[in-house]
Design an enzyme around this catalytic site. Structure first.
Site, PDB file in Angstrom:
ATOM      1  CD  GLU A  33      -2.796  -1.086   2.497  1.00  0.00           C
ATOM      2  OE1 GLU A  33      -3.992  -0.726   2.484  1.00  0.00           O
ATOM      3  OE2 GLU A  33      -2.191  -1.451   3.525  1.00  0.00           O
ATOM      4  CG  ASP A  35       6.341  -0.005  -2.204  1.00  0.00           C
ATOM      5  OD1 ASP A  35       6.940   0.869  -1.534  1.00  0.00           O
ATOM      6  OD2 ASP A  35       6.685  -1.202  -2.251  1.00  0.00           O
ATOM      7  CG  LEU A  81      32.425  11.005  23.265  1.00  0.00           C
ATOM      8  CD1 LEU A  81      31.376   9.907  23.370  1.00  0.00           C
ATOM      9  CD2 LEU A  81      32.044  12.178  24.144  1.00  0.00           C
ATOM     10  CD  GLU A 110      22.917   9.782  25.020  1.00  0.00           C
ATOM     11  OE1 GLU A 110      23.468   9.692  23.902  1.00  0.00           O
ATOM     12  OE2 GLU A 110      22.662  10.869  25.560  1.00  0.00           O
ATOM     13  CE  LYS A 112      32.224   5.353  21.458  1.00  0.00           C
ATOM     14  NZ  LYS A 112      32.488   4.697  20.166  1.00  0.00           N
ATOM     15  CG  ASP A 114      31.398   0.463  15.893  1.00  0.00           C
ATOM     16  OD1 ASP A 114      31.909   1.576  15.774  1.00  0.00           O
ATOM     17  OD2 ASP A 114      32.029  -0.598  15.760  1.00  0.00           O
ATOM     18  CD  GLU A 170      28.049   7.279  15.601  1.00  0.00           C
ATOM     19  OE1 GLU A 170      28.604   6.448  14.850  1.00  0.00           O
ATOM     20  OE2 GLU A 170      28.619   8.290  16.038  1.00  0.00           O
ATOM     21  CE1 TYR A 222      26.003  11.634  19.223  1.00  0.00           C
ATOM     22  CE2 TYR A 222      25.397   9.501  18.346  1.00  0.00           C
ATOM     23  CZ  TYR A 222      26.281  10.553  18.411  1.00  0.00           C
ATOM     24  OH  TYR A 222      27.430  10.532  17.655  1.00  0.00           O
ATOM     25  CE  LYS A 285      26.122  12.166  24.934  1.00  0.00           C
ATOM     26  NZ  LYS A 285      25.141  12.337  23.840  1.00  0.00           N
ATOM     27  CE  LYS A 309      34.866   1.999  22.521  1.00  0.00           C
ATOM     28  NZ  LYS A 309      35.962   2.544  21.742  1.00  0.00           N
ATOM     29  CB  CYS A 403      66.764   2.996  10.127  1.00  0.00           C
ATOM     30  SG  CYS A 403      65.337   3.457   9.123  1.00  0.00           S
ATOM     31  CB  CYS A 406      67.918   4.964   5.752  1.00  0.00           C
ATOM     32  SG  CYS A 406      67.848   5.510   7.481  1.00  0.00           S
ATOM     33  CB  CYS A 421      65.468   6.394  11.943  1.00  0.00           C
ATOM     34  SG  CYS A 421      66.555   6.760  10.535  1.00  0.00           S
ATOM     35  CB  CYS A 427      64.978   7.994   6.865  1.00  0.00           C
ATOM     36  SG  CYS A 427      64.225   6.410   7.245  1.00  0.00           S
TER      37      CYS A 427
END
Length: 684
Positions: A33, A35, A81, A110, A112, A114, A170, A222, A285, A309, A403, A406, A421, A427
């Site tokens: 409907e 569409d 952050l 909240e 987080k 990805d 996001e 957010y 926050k 995390k 190194c 070099c 180095c 280098c």
């Protein structure tokens, strides 16, 4: 009903169905409907182009092609952050907050998500622009592509929408959509997408918005940004955003203590696995916007927010080889080459070993079975060795002495974790790295030239340092591989246009060790021009009387002068002096001056700047007629220093309404001079 009325009626109805389906997750009609009604609208709009509206549901199908994505400067900076990985990190963060703000503190928790960070701009309730985060100061305009995402409202609901504002969030790709896309690619014999985040981010830069429209992207919002917003707290702003038609996740929660924050984290560390999206942590926050304003920002992140995390996924694999990479400043980074292993949806073959101390601490050896995780689920790192599986013929790792590029003998300064180095002018990775840094977005932002082109130019012998760029011609670069006439012209025009880049970014582009973007701005603001910054005091002449006396050298005097500048430490000052005393580097700077680069603040930048508050430290607390950020800018523009907390080093407390009692008590105890907003303005 007239054609105009029919069109408007269908638009209103389809907007409401879109909202119910994509935001409320509660469809009220079938897809068939919907569409049919959409086709009816498109037919009417095609017959009556005079009624075109950029917010019509019909624009969701895309079709606009974007060859080049314009760079747009953010009106309000998009900060990153600070991350925490333990409960103790969050307790420390709360202790820091409570030293600055008074009263009870509520937190908005909240999830987080990805995805790809985005800023959506609205004027008079209509969607007008979408900009990626970019480097936080500027990003790419991706309006045509974002307009195809069904959960992004093109026309807001309600009569209390501000005339102009932006909202951050996001762009994500739900797991179901991601798996479906990969099933289709598998059937076509194409390589599979690795993870939803990268696929969502890549979708925003597709040139044909019709292709973006085919992808089941979603947009989770957010954070409101702008002046005079009709809210007093973060949680209220989320509820208002939902009322206006935005998809602000319902999983957000208002809590009254850090203990409740921990409960939220513990719940979602398990429950997140049932969500339709990728999540990698929780964002906490400070809820009150007044308290957020008082806490302010560091150079990189808000002080009023913290990202916790979740523990990263950890797998084991075999270490096949240790190689060494050379950075643009000559720093050596050991790299673990691993037997390929899957972590968090990506195939990992390499991981950083950081430095010699880390290798020694973990006793990492070639042939070991090692445990690998993504630090913050981004950068793979080795966290431990399975000693039970160590081969019998294993030998301790001997760190590189020369190194790898070099063959110059490496050096390691006292107190430094890394080896270096010292062959900075010859280098190859250092030569290319310095030029790549110079042309980068935060520095000279030169269009038409990237890392691959830099490599070609250096390998061909056309350039050996960034000053050589300004001697290049179209005819000279045309023979390069995949270089057409237009590309060559774009490159040379981009190099020419970079001569207008402001002084602080030129200074950052020079690639002086420890002189990052923020430090470059502070040095440019303090010294005003390159000559003042690089001017070395006269070397004292020693007499027979001085032979046993402690006579400060010119370098010592310059270091003393530099460290007197706020936030310039000993390491930065030492690095600057070494750069100034390097004749090769100074010759390159002279060539850049002759090429016409900006080595002084412009008249516009100098306008309104004075030294009236030089050496004075200010704390700003309370509510004022002007914004606290404007007050802070006035302090800095007049040579003063802003501080977030009162101490014996504070010279003035600018006191506004509703200032916390603990700040007042501390200022009185330390006999800090307190002034009003009007008294401060009179000072300058």
């Amino acid at each position: 009903m007239s054609p105009k009325e029919q069109i408007q009626s269908l638009r209103d109805e389809l907007r409401e169905h879109n909202y119910n389906y994509y935001v409320n997750d509660n469809p009220t009609i079938s897809d068939f409907e919907f569409d049919k009604k959409l086709e009816q609208l498109k037919t009417l709009e095609a017959a009556h182009p005079e009624f075109y509206d950029s917010t019509s549901p019909s624009v969701r199908v895309g079709g606009e092609v974007t060859k080049n994505f314009n760079t747009v400067k953010h009106i309000n900076r998009m900060y990153s952050l600070d991350n925490s990985y333990s409960i103790e990190d969050l307790r420390d963060w709360e202790r820091r907050i409570k030293k600055i703000v008074d009263g009870d503190i509520q937190y908005t928790c909240e999830l987080k998500y990805d995805g790809a960070s985005i800023s959506l701009h609205y004027e008079n309730g209509k969607f007008v622009q979408a900009v990626t985060r970019g480097d936080g100061n500027q990003g790419d305009e991706v309006t045509a592509n974002v307009r195809t995402i069904k959960s992004v409202p093109l026309q807001l609901k309600g009569d209390d929408v501000p005339a102009k504002f932006e909202i951050r969030g996001e762009i994500v790709l739900p797991w179901d959509g991601f798996h479906k896309m990969n099933e289709e690619r598998a059937e076509q014999g194409l390589d599979l997408y690795r993870n939803p985040r990268n696929t969502a981010s890549g979708s925003l830069k597709l040139q044909d918005s019709a292709e973006v429209a085919k992808r089941p992207l979603d947009c989770l919002l957010y954070q409101l940004a702008g002046e005079n917003l009709p809210v007093k707290s973060q949680f209220d702003s989320l509820m208002l955003a939902r009322k206006w038609g935005f998809k602000a996740p319902q999983e957000s929660k208002l809590v009254n203590s850090i203990e409740e924050v921990f409960e939220y984290i513990n719940h979602w560390d398990v429950a997140r696995k049932e969500l339709p999206y990728e999540t990698d942590g929780v964002v906490i926050k400070v809820n009150s916007l007044d308290q957020q304003d008082e806490l302010g920002f560091t150079a990189k992140a808000p002080k009023w927010a913290m990202a916790y995390k979740f523990a990263a996924e950890q797998v084991s694999t075999r270490l096949e080889e240790i190689t060494y990479q050379v950075g643009r400043t000559g720093s050596i980074t050991p790299v673990a080459n691993l037997e390929a292993v899957e972590i968090s949806g990506t195939t990992v073959r390499r991981a950083s070993l950081h430095n010699a101390d880390q290798i020694e601490k973990l006793d990492i050896r070639v042939g070991d079975e090692v445990y690998v995780e993504k630090g913050g689920e981004i950068i793979p790192k080795i966290v431990a060795v399975d000693l039970t599986k160590r081969p019998e013929n294993s030998t301790p790792t001997v760190y590189a002495t020369h190194c790898p590029e070099c063959n110059t003998e490496l050096v390691r300064n006292e107190g430094d974790a890394k080896h270096y180095c010292p062959n900075d002018m010859a280098c190859p990775p250092q030569v290319k790295g310095r030029i790549e840094h110079f042309i980068s977005r935060k520095a000279m932002d030169i269009d038409g030239i990237g890392a691959e082109t830099v490599g070609q130019l250096v390998d061909a012998g056309f350039i050996n340092n960034y000053a050589d760029l300004y001697d290049l011609t179209v005819e000279q670069v045309l023979p390069l591989e995949r270089m057409a006439q237009k590309s060559a012209e774009n490159m040379i025009n981009g190099i020419e246009a970079s001569k207008q880049v402001p002084f602080e970014r030129v200074l950052f582009g020079l690639g002086i060790r420890y002189v990052g973007e923020t430090i470059a701005k502070k040095l440019a603001k303090h010294y005003k021009n390159i000559d003042s910054l690089f001017n070395m005091p006269a070397e004292p002449e020693k007499t027979s009387i001085d032979l046993f006396a402690d006579v400060s050298s010119a370098a010592d005097k310059k270091i003393e002068e530099l460290t007197a500048v706020p936030e310039i430490g000993e390491s930065i000052a030492q690095s600057l002096v070494e750069f100034i005393q390097n004749e090769d580097q100074m010759a390159i700077v002279e060539r850049l001056k002759k090429a016409g680069l900006q080595f002084a603040l412009s008249e516009e930048q100098l306008e309104g700047q004075t030294d009236k508050l030089s050496g004075k430290s200010f704390v700003i607390s309370g509510v004022f007629k002007m914004s606290r950020n404007d007050l802070k800018k006035l302090v800095e523009d007049n040579g003063g220093k802003n501080s977030s907390s009162i101490s014996s080093k504070t010279d003035y407390l600018i006191r506004g309404d509703k200032m916390g009692p603990s700040k007042l008590e501390k200022a009185e105890k330390l006999s800090i001079t307190m002034i009003s907003e009007q008294e401060f303005l009179a000072m300058i």
